[in-house]
Design an enzyme around this catalytic site. Structure first.
Site, short mmCIF file in Angstrom:
data_model
loop_
_atom_site.label_atom_id
_atom_site.label_comp_id
_atom_site.label_asym_id
_atom_site.label_seq_id
_atom_site.Cartn_x
_atom_site.Cartn_y
_atom_site.Cartn_z
N CYS A 108 2.30 4.92 -87.41
CA CYS A 108 1.23 4.53 -86.49
C CYS A 108 -0.08 4.34 -87.27
O CYS A 108 -0.19 3.37 -88.00
CB CYS A 108 1.10 5.52 -85.35
N HIS A 198 6.07 5.80 -83.07
CA HIS A 198 6.15 7.22 -83.44
C HIS A 198 7.59 7.70 -83.46
O HIS A 198 8.11 8.18 -82.45
CB HIS A 198 5.34 8.05 -82.45
N GLU A 200 8.61 10.30 -84.71
CA GLU A 200 8.60 11.76 -84.86
C GLU A 200 8.42 12.52 -83.55
O GLU A 200 8.46 13.76 -83.55
CB GLU A 200 7.49 12.16 -85.85
#
Length: 262
Positions: A108, A198, A200
């Site tokens: 990001c 994202h 994660e």
């Protein structure tokens, strides 16, 4: 904390036990840890060396013996050196990683930093923030990519950004795109990857972001509750797809570390 430029969320894994290649992780703010990516890397025997830059922890001048570099997300802009005075050092590490073919992953804001540091450009999205779970589309070069090659067509990815890359660096190879954001993932050289989304995070983290950013999102015509619901519905697929991608990036780190004797 805002949705202006993007975040990386979840505290994720801390530094692993000694042994195995070490990856330098640049963290820009409190709730911006490596999350699922970090968990999968540690599980694969890779050590994480986090630098909590917003706390005043100094970046190393060079990558030294690190076998990889991860640059996480955050709410500052990729050129906002006044608010984040460590950004010039991050850009220098990005350039060093690319020049030395040390595996790099920008997430990001981190992906925007990669683009900017290498000669691309980033701008505010005129369409407003992109948030929630958004399906991605594969581009032709994705098929042979060692990290993103296994991402299925239409795989969901968590979005939480108001800026985006509008021009890739020279020589960059676009890998994934979306209907509302053209450069969702790209590679530079053989060992540097940048993503706008994202990999994660999951619904728990996104719910925290929505609570913090709700007023700003609603003023931009975006319903944060809908974004959280979309991520929650896609949670299992998100973990499967982006967990596998994290492991694939970790395999690149290991292979190159073995070749370099790191």
């Amino acid at each position: 904390m805002t949705a202006e430029t993007g975040r990386a969320g979840g505290s994720g894994a801390g530094a692993a036990e000694r042994g195995g290649p070490a990856v330098l992780v640049v963290q820009h703010e409190e709730d911006a840890g490596p999350g699922l990516v970090g968990e999968r890397l540690v599980r694969a025997g890779i050590r994480l060396d986090p630098i909590r830059a917003w706390r005043g922890e100094a970046l190393p001048e060079t990558l030294g013996g690190h076998a990889g570099l991860i640059v996480l997300g955050g709410s500052v802009g990729c050129e906002d050196d006044g608010a984040a005075p460590w950004l010039p050092g991050v850009r220098a590490l990005v350039r060093e990683a690319v020049a030395g073919e040390v595996p790099l992953l920008g997430i990001c804001l981190g992906g925007q930093i990669v683009a900017h540091a290498l000669g691309g450009s980033v701008s505010r999205r005129p369409r407003g923030p992109e948030v929630g779970a958004v399906p991605l589309r594969r581009l032709p070069a994705a098929g042979g990519d060692p990290v993103l090659g296994g991402v299925p067509e239409g795989a969901p990815a968590v979005q939480w950004h108001g800026d985006e890359v509008d021009r890739l660096p020279a020589g960059a190879v676009p890998l994934l795109t979306g209907d509302d954001c053209p450069y969702q993932a790209f590679r530079v050289g053989d060992a540097a990857w940048a993503v706008q989304f994202h990999p994660e995070v999951g619904a728990e983290t996104v719910a925290l972001w929505a609570a913090a950013d709700g007023e700003r999102l609603r003023s931009a015509g975006v319903d944060p509750g809908t974004a959280v619901a979309a991520v929650r519905e896609a949670e299992l697929e998100l973990r499967a797809v982006w967990g596998a991608v994290s492991e694939a990036w970790g395999a690149v780190v290991r292979a190159r570390a073995d070749a370099r004797g790191v």
